[in-house]
Enzyme design. Structure first.
Site, mmCIF file in Angstrom:
data_model
loop_
_atom_site.group_PDB
_atom_site.id
_atom_site.type_symbol
_atom_site.label_atom_id
_atom_site.label_comp_id
_atom_site.label_asym_id
_atom_site.label_seq_id
_atom_site.Cartn_x
_atom_site.Cartn_y
_atom_site.Cartn_z
ATOM 1 N N ASP A 1 83.734 37.849 96.795
ATOM 2 C CA ASP A 1 82.718 36.801 96.896
ATOM 3 C C ASP A 1 81.387 37.221 96.277
ATOM 4 O O ASP A 1 81.184 38.386 95.908
ATOM 5 C CB ASP A 1 82.531 36.393 98.363
ATOM 6 C CG ASP A 1 82.393 37.590 99.308
ATOM 7 O OD1 ASP A 1 82.178 38.711 98.824
ATOM 8 O OD2 ASP A 1 82.489 37.389 100.519
ATOM 9 N N ASN B 1 81.839 35.735 112.964
ATOM 10 C CA ASN B 1 82.465 34.464 113.345
ATOM 11 C C ASN B 1 83.922 34.394 112.872
ATOM 12 O O ASN B 1 84.506 33.325 112.820
ATOM 13 C CB ASN B 1 81.660 33.281 112.782
ATOM 14 C CG ASN B 1 81.571 33.310 111.265
ATOM 15 O OD1 ASN B 1 82.186 34.160 110.627
ATOM 16 N ND2 ASN B 1 80.828 32.392 110.687
ATOM 17 N N HIS C 1 85.018 35.194 109.849
ATOM 18 C CA HIS C 1 85.239 34.848 108.439
ATOM 19 C C HIS C 1 85.787 36.029 107.642
ATOM 20 O O HIS C 1 85.578 37.187 107.992
ATOM 21 C CB HIS C 1 83.988 34.228 107.795
ATOM 22 C CG HIS C 1 82.872 35.148 107.450
ATOM 23 N ND1 HIS C 1 81.549 34.818 107.638
ATOM 24 C CD2 HIS C 1 82.849 36.384 106.890
ATOM 25 C CE1 HIS C 1 80.784 35.802 107.212
ATOM 26 N NE2 HIS C 1 81.541 36.762 106.752
ATOM 27 N N GLU D 1 84.293 30.473 105.731
ATOM 28 C CA GLU D 1 83.663 30.225 107.021
ATOM 29 C C GLU D 1 84.568 29.361 107.912
ATOM 30 O O GLU D 1 85.457 28.672 107.399
ATOM 31 C CB GLU D 1 82.337 29.489 106.792
ATOM 32 C CG GLU D 1 81.299 30.308 106.037
ATOM 33 C CD GLU D 1 80.567 31.314 106.921
ATOM 34 O OE1 GLU D 1 81.226 31.980 107.742
ATOM 35 O OE2 GLU D 1 79.344 31.422 106.789
HETATM 36 C C1 GLP Z 1 79.698 39.156 104.681
HETATM 37 C C2 GLP Z 1 80.745 39.202 103.548
HETATM 38 C C3 GLP Z 1 82.093 39.588 104.036
HETATM 39 C C4 GLP Z 1 81.947 40.726 105.019
HETATM 40 C C5 GLP Z 1 81.258 40.231 106.251
HETATM 41 C C6 GLP Z 1 80.942 41.311 107.261
HETATM 42 O O1 GLP Z 1 79.085 37.960 104.859
HETATM 43 N N1 GLP Z 1 80.858 38.035 102.772
HETATM 44 O O2 GLP Z 1 82.950 39.904 102.963
HETATM 45 O O3 GLP Z 1 83.197 41.214 105.371
HETATM 46 O O4 GLP Z 1 80.134 39.452 105.971
HETATM 47 O O5 GLP Z 1 79.880 42.092 106.839
HETATM 48 P P1 GLP Z 1 79.549 43.492 107.473
HETATM 49 O O6 GLP Z 1 80.656 44.392 107.055
HETATM 50 O O7 GLP Z 1 78.242 43.909 106.876
HETATM 51 O O8 GLP Z 1 79.503 43.311 108.935
#
Ligand code: GLP
Length: 241
Positions: free
Chosen positions: A67, A136, A138, A143
């Site tokens: 992404d 959440n 995702h 989402e």
């Molecule tokens: C972000 C990314 C995800 C990631 C998630 C968790 O928004 N788009 O790919 O896995 O949130 O992030 P973190 O690993 O910093 O908790």
């Protein structure tokens, strides 16, 4: 679905790096699906370390990232392209022209998304997809929603994700409101999936992903249907299970 419990973030990262390094060793021209965020950071650090010690060779590897924030240029410090370059690609011998991250500045978004799907296909599909998990539930930037979006698409970020990601920006207002993300089909088509999850603030989401109903309201729950998923989670992330 295999759940591998580790003591802490460091152990989680080393375990995930072990699996990725096995993949790269067994198939030097493999396609890695890569993720950003704090969860995979330690995994990248460990892989860089092993590369520097001469244990790993990324020369023939290709990568596709999940992404990217819409509206951020590759040079923007919070763009996922910048993250990948500075935290991983700049430190290993991967051919950067074979590393792909969605283009946050694409003007024709629909065309870009189709092209990204085609690119993944042309690469022969993803051999190993590394995933983090949003608070959440995702995955990528898929989402919670009423449907599973199949292909690469543009998504409106939820207030909870904007809130969770504000820690990387000067203020919540600076967090982009949209992102481009691989869809659930893209992710599920990967031959192998490794999910890294750390910390108590992910415990509820992880419980839902692993043992809740399969629903687009918890996008990660779809992973229950994949034949080869390994969740590597630390004790804190597994504390609600
Ligand atoms: C972000 C990314 C995800 C990631 C998630 C968790 O928004 N788009 O790919 O896995 O949130 O992030 P973190 O690993 O910093 O908790």
């Amino acid at each position: 679905m295999i759940i591998y419990k580790t003591k802490n973030y460091t152990d989680m990262s080393r375990k995930a790096a072990n699996i990725i390094s096995a993949q790269v060793t067994m198939k030097p021209d493999c396609v890695l699906g890569l993720a950003t965020g704090s969860s995979p950071l330690g995994t990248y650090e460990q892989l860089i370390d092993w590369y520097k010690k001469g244990d790993l060779d990324f020369a023939k590897v290709s990568s596709v990232n999940l992404d990217e924030y819409r509206g951020l240029s590759p040079e923007h410090e919070q763009s996922y392209r910048y993250f990948m370059n500075t935290n991983f690609f700049d430190h290993i011998n991967i051919d950067k022209s074979r590393t792909f991250v969605p283009d946050g500045l694409a003007s024709d978004v629909a065309k870009f998304c189709k092209d990204y799907d085609r690119l993944i296909e042309e690469l022969g599909g993803v051999d190993l997809q590394l995933l983090g998990l949003g608070r959440n539930g995702h995955i990528g930037f898929n989402e919670p929603s009423y449907v599973f979006e199949r292909d690469t698409h543009c998504v409106d970020l939820t207030p909870s994700t904007i809130h969770a990601n504000k820690r990387f920006f000067n203020s919540e207002e600076d967090v982009p409101r949209q992102a481009l993300t691989m869809g659930i089909k893209n992710i599920m088509m990967a031959k192998k999936i490794v999910v890294v999850v750390s910390g108590e603030d992910k415990a509820e989401a992880l419980k839902e992903v692993v043992s809740g109903p399969i629903t687009p309201m918890v996008p990660g729950s779809v992973l229950q249907l994949h034949p080869d998923v390994m969740i590597i989670a630390d004790e804190a992330a597994l504390s609600k299970m």
